[in-house]
Design an enzyme around this catalytic site. Structure first.
Site, mmCIF file in Angstrom:
data_model
loop_
_atom_site.group_PDB
_atom_site.id
_atom_site.type_symbol
_atom_site.label_atom_id
_atom_site.label_comp_id
_atom_site.label_asym_id
_atom_site.label_seq_id
_atom_site.Cartn_x
_atom_site.Cartn_y
_atom_site.Cartn_z
ATOM 1 C CG ASP A 1 -13.206 6.221 -0.614
ATOM 2 O OD1 ASP A 1 -13.999 7.018 -0.087
ATOM 3 O OD2 ASP A 1 -12.093 5.943 -0.122
ATOM 4 C CG ASP B 1 -2.152 -0.824 1.059
ATOM 5 O OD1 ASP B 1 -2.324 -1.401 -0.029
ATOM 6 O OD2 ASP B 1 -2.948 -0.913 2.011
ATOM 7 C CG HIS C 1 -5.990 5.684 6.201
ATOM 8 N ND1 HIS C 1 -7.054 5.401 7.020
ATOM 9 C CD2 HIS C 1 -6.473 5.628 4.925
ATOM 10 C CE1 HIS C 1 -8.132 5.184 6.266
ATOM 11 N NE2 HIS C 1 -7.805 5.328 4.993
HETATM 12 ZN ZN LIG Z 1 -11.047 6.159 1.536
#
Ligand SMILES: [Zn+2]
Length: 377
Positions: free
Chosen positions: A257, A91, A133
């Site tokens: 998203d 990621d 994040h």
């Molecule tokens: Zn997202």
């Protein structure tokens, strides 16, 4: 009103790698689509290029040792230490220039905030922001430097009260952690439940700790949540909380998203539900910093952000079908040649389960968070 769209072609051309779902070029598509729909270049609007953030400000949130590893990774160096901090994972690959790129994206968010606080702008949109994040000492979820935590942390140091509304499909774990014990920042996230989606956190009962109890609000939503369910949950919880909190300014992360076409998530929104929520956010504050966040169906994300920019500026897109001119931007899909979607509600058990999950979260917040803010639920 004065608004600023932060944009840099060079920044948006940065690539995480050929197979990587995060495509910064969405920002270029959004910018071009805004121009095509005539929602750019109005007298009160400015387009500004971002400046890199002062690296010293990153330590408002990040550990120095982590930043050092990120600087090294940015030169192409690879060490085992990096992986222990999430740098070099699938990621979060080691990409040459990632540190400098992160300084620019965080700089864009920081610059947006300064423009608002200095009275230079009322609304600022940074499509390449919202890396919610990133942790203090760990890169994850495509995020290396947490521009949100740095900007809000800086505002709090100046004694300001900040509300953050995150409608990206993923829970803002990095931002939650940053302010979990604070009462100067109200963090609200609507997201797909951690039972089915990364990062797994964001339960309704994560409501903050210490003096921060009641200042962290999560609305986890079930797979199949559609416009109706989403808009219901938003209206029940977000406006009353933000009004009671009375922030000095509002930060919103508007990741696209949540759309039904998104390849990474299971929420089932259309542009219509998304639009209704952005309208509501716009109505909550005259000082609004808007960040892009996720969105992995890049064409539909660009459409969403075009609508969002129009709403933020209170203008109507000029021509409902302008995006179809030339037919190149959206390929052969007729559906996406308009800015608006055909309503697509979910039905049956999926809908019932989604509504039940939303009601449960709403009830929990009414019982456990509203009293902290003296809101009569
Ligand atoms: Zn997202």
């Amino acid at each position: 009103m004065r608004s600023v769209f932060i944009h840099s072609h060079d920044l948006a051309k940065f690539e995480f790698g050929p197979g990587h779902p995060y495509k910064p070029e969405r920002a270029i598509k959004a910018y071009e689509l805004c121009r095509r729909y005539g929602v750019m270049g109005r007298p009160w609007m400015r387009t500004m290029a971002p400046k890199p953030i002062d690296p010293g400000l990153l330590s408002l949130f990040h550990d120095e040792a982590y930043l050092k590893l990120l600087r090294e990774a940015s030169t192409g160096k690879v060490t085992l230490d990096m992986l222990a901090h999430g740098i070099g994972s699938e990621d979060n690959p080691i990409v040459t220039g990632i540190y400098e790129w992160s300084l620019m994206t965080a700089g864009a968010t920081y610059m947006g905030m300064r423009l608002i606080l200095e009275g230079e702008a009322d609304v600022v949109f940074n499509p390449l922001g919202g890396f919610h994040h990133a942790r203090r000492d760990y890169a994850e979820g495509f995020c290396y430097v947490n521009d949100v935590a740095v900007a809000i942390g800086d505002a709090m140091k100046r004694g300001l009260r900040v509300a953050f509304i995150d409608i990206d499909a993923h829970h803002c774990n990095g931002v939650q952690d940053a302010f979990y014990e604070e009462d100067q920042a109200l963090i609200i996230s609507l997201h797909e439940t951690g039972e089915t989606l990364y990062p797994g956190t964001g339960r309704a009962d994560e409501i903050g700790a210490g003096k921060g109890v009641g200042y962290n609000v999560n609305i986890p939503l079930a797979e199949g949540t559609d416009d109706e369910v989403y808009v219901y949950a938003f209206h029940e919880v977000v406006p009353p909380l933000v009004r009671a909190f009375e922030p000095d300014f509002l930060v919103a992360e508007i990741g696209a998203d949540t759309l039904r076409s998104d390849p990474l998530t299971d929420l089932m929104l259309t542009n219509n539900g998304y639009q209704e929520v952005v309208e509501a956010i716009k109505g909550l504050s005259g000082r609004l910093l808007v960040l892009g966040g996720g969105g992995y169906d890049i064409y539909r994300t660009a459409r969403c952000w075009t609508l969002a920019w129009a709403i933020l500026n209170e203008v109507e897109p000029q021509d409902e079908f302008a995006g179809a001119v030339g037919g190149m931007m959206f390929g052969p899909e007729m559906e996406v040649s308009s800015l608006h979607d055909v309503p697509r509600p979910t039905t049956g058990q999926v809908k019932e389960r989604a509504f039940a999950a939303a009601r449960e979260a709403v009830e929990f917040i009414r019982s456990n968070v509203f009293p902290v803010h003296r809101i009569r639920g």
